[in-house]
Design a protein around this motif. Sequence first.
Motif, mmCIF file in Angstrom:
data_model
loop_
_atom_site.group_PDB
_atom_site.id
_atom_site.type_symbol
_atom_site.label_atom_id
_atom_site.label_comp_id
_atom_site.label_asym_id
_atom_site.label_seq_id
_atom_site.Cartn_x
_atom_site.Cartn_y
_atom_site.Cartn_z
ATOM 1 N N GLN A 175 0.805 -1.217 0.000
ATOM 2 C CA GLN A 175 0.000 0.000 0.000
ATOM 3 C C GLN A 175 0.843 1.275 0.000
ATOM 4 O O GLN A 175 0.309 2.366 -0.141
ATOM 5 C CB GLN A 175 -0.947 0.014 1.204
ATOM 6 N N GLY A 176 2.133 1.130 0.232
ATOM 7 C CA GLY A 176 2.978 2.325 0.176
ATOM 8 C C GLY A 176 3.693 2.609 1.478
ATOM 9 O O GLY A 176 4.265 1.710 2.085
ATOM 10 N N ASP A 177 3.648 3.846 1.919
ATOM 11 C CA ASP A 177 4.390 4.355 3.069
ATOM 12 C C ASP A 177 4.170 3.473 4.307
ATOM 13 O O ASP A 177 3.103 3.453 4.887
ATOM 14 C CB ASP A 177 3.957 5.790 3.365
ATOM 15 N N ARG A 178 5.231 2.775 4.687
ATOM 16 C CA ARG A 178 5.134 1.836 5.804
ATOM 17 C C ARG A 178 5.209 2.520 7.160
ATOM 18 O O ARG A 178 4.750 1.974 8.148
ATOM 19 C CB ARG A 178 6.248 0.802 5.703
ATOM 20 N N SER A 179 5.775 3.697 7.230
ATOM 21 C CA SER A 179 5.968 4.359 8.521
ATOM 22 C C SER A 179 4.654 4.794 9.158
ATOM 23 O O SER A 179 4.560 4.904 10.371
ATOM 24 C CB SER A 179 6.896 5.564 8.380
ATOM 25 N N GLU A 180 3.632 5.033 8.336
ATOM 26 C CA GLU A 180 2.348 5.466 8.873
ATOM 27 C C GLU A 180 1.247 4.445 8.589
ATOM 28 O O GLU A 180 0.070 4.741 8.736
ATOM 29 C CB GLU A 180 1.964 6.819 8.262
ATOM 30 N N ASN A 181 1.635 3.261 8.215
ATOM 31 C CA ASN A 181 0.689 2.217 7.867
ATOM 32 C C ASN A 181 0.446 1.332 9.094
ATOM 33 O O ASN A 181 1.250 0.487 9.442
ATOM 34 C CB ASN A 181 1.250 1.391 6.701
ATOM 35 N N ALA A 182 -0.694 1.541 9.745
ATOM 36 C CA ALA A 182 -1.004 0.825 10.985
ATOM 37 C C ALA A 182 -1.109 -0.679 10.756
ATOM 38 O O ALA A 182 -0.683 -1.472 11.596
ATOM 39 C CB ALA A 182 -2.290 1.358 11.599
ATOM 40 N N GLU A 183 -1.680 -1.086 9.639
ATOM 41 C CA GLU A 183 -1.808 -2.511 9.352
ATOM 42 C C GLU A 183 -0.439 -3.159 9.228
ATOM 43 O O GLU A 183 -0.223 -4.268 9.714
ATOM 44 C CB GLU A 183 -2.605 -2.720 8.058
ATOM 45 N N TYR A 184 0.486 -2.465 8.579
ATOM 46 C CA TYR A 184 1.838 -2.994 8.418
ATOM 47 C C TYR A 184 2.539 -3.090 9.771
ATOM 48 O O TYR A 184 3.122 -4.126 10.104
ATOM 49 C CB TYR A 184 2.651 -2.097 7.469
ATOM 50 N N ILE A 185 2.463 -2.031 10.569
ATOM 51 C CA ILE A 185 3.136 -2.007 11.876
ATOM 52 C C ILE A 185 2.552 -3.089 12.789
ATOM 53 O O ILE A 185 3.282 -3.842 13.437
ATOM 54 C CB ILE A 185 3.017 -0.608 12.505
ATOM 55 N N TYR A 186 1.224 -3.186 12.836
ATOM 56 C CA TYR A 186 0.582 -4.201 13.672
ATOM 57 C C TYR A 186 0.917 -5.604 13.183
ATOM 58 O O TYR A 186 1.186 -6.507 13.966
ATOM 59 C CB TYR A 186 -0.936 -4.007 13.690
ATOM 60 N N GLY A 187 0.925 -5.803 11.865
ATOM 61 C CA GLY A 187 1.254 -7.107 11.290
ATOM 62 C C GLY A 187 2.661 -7.543 11.628
ATOM 63 O O GLY A 187 2.899 -8.716 11.954
ATOM 64 N N LYS A 188 3.613 -6.613 11.550
ATOM 65 C CA LYS A 188 5.005 -6.938 11.897
ATOM 66 C C LYS A 188 5.117 -7.316 13.372
ATOM 67 O O LYS A 188 5.840 -8.251 13.730
ATOM 68 C CB LYS A 188 5.934 -5.761 11.583
ATOM 69 N N LYS A 189 4.386 -6.597 14.228
ATOM 70 C CA LYS A 189 4.399 -6.909 15.656
ATOM 71 C C LYS A 189 3.822 -8.302 15.903
ATOM 72 O O LYS A 189 4.384 -9.105 16.651
ATOM 73 C CB LYS A 189 3.600 -5.866 16.435
ATOM 74 N N LYS A 190 2.720 -8.601 15.251
ATOM 75 C CA LYS A 190 2.080 -9.905 15.400
ATOM 76 C C LYS A 190 3.001 -11.009 14.883
ATOM 77 O O LYS A 190 3.100 -12.088 15.477
ATOM 78 C CB LYS A 190 0.749 -9.906 14.643
ATOM 79 N N LEU A 191 3.703 -10.745 13.800
ATOM 80 C CA LEU A 191 4.638 -11.709 13.227
ATOM 81 C C LEU A 191 5.793 -11.999 14.194
ATOM 82 O O LEU A 191 6.201 -13.150 14.357
ATOM 83 C CB LEU A 191 5.162 -11.193 11.887
#
Length: 150
Positions: A34-50
């Motif tokens: 989706q683009g900018d990872r620094s402000e992407n909550a789904e990406y940040i949460y997904g990495k944490k869950k991973l």
Amino acid sequence: MTPDGARALSDELRRLVEVERRKVVQEVSDAAAQGDRSENAEYIYGKKKLREIDRRIHWLTKRLESATVVEPRTDGMTAAFFGAYVEVEDEDGVRATYRIVGEDEIDLDKGHISWRSPLGRSLLKRREGDAVVFRSPNREVELTIVSIRY
């Protein structure tokens, strides 16, 4: 650890590796696209869950590698040892059944208690008809062993 406990940990490990981790990796990949990872909550949460899944996978792998699976006795043993189901009766006539298991298998809802717990230690090597004194946090309780099965 009992064979049932080892099987449960193996099943959890298999589920995490084959189902959960794959699903989260796909979610992270989709969020990253989706683009900018620094402000992407789904990406940040997904990495944490991973990371949490990977941590649990690592712990389960190490635990299963170091665990000793102990088969419950089947030779007609009348004393309570690891893996035994022990039915006890307290002073008020209330009966309860406990299974003596390893630390990773504790499930109080099922009556599975650790062999290292105060109650587990007091039941080990006892026989049917024996009375044991168990010191709970509130009081001392005398329990009579009604039956032992494996």
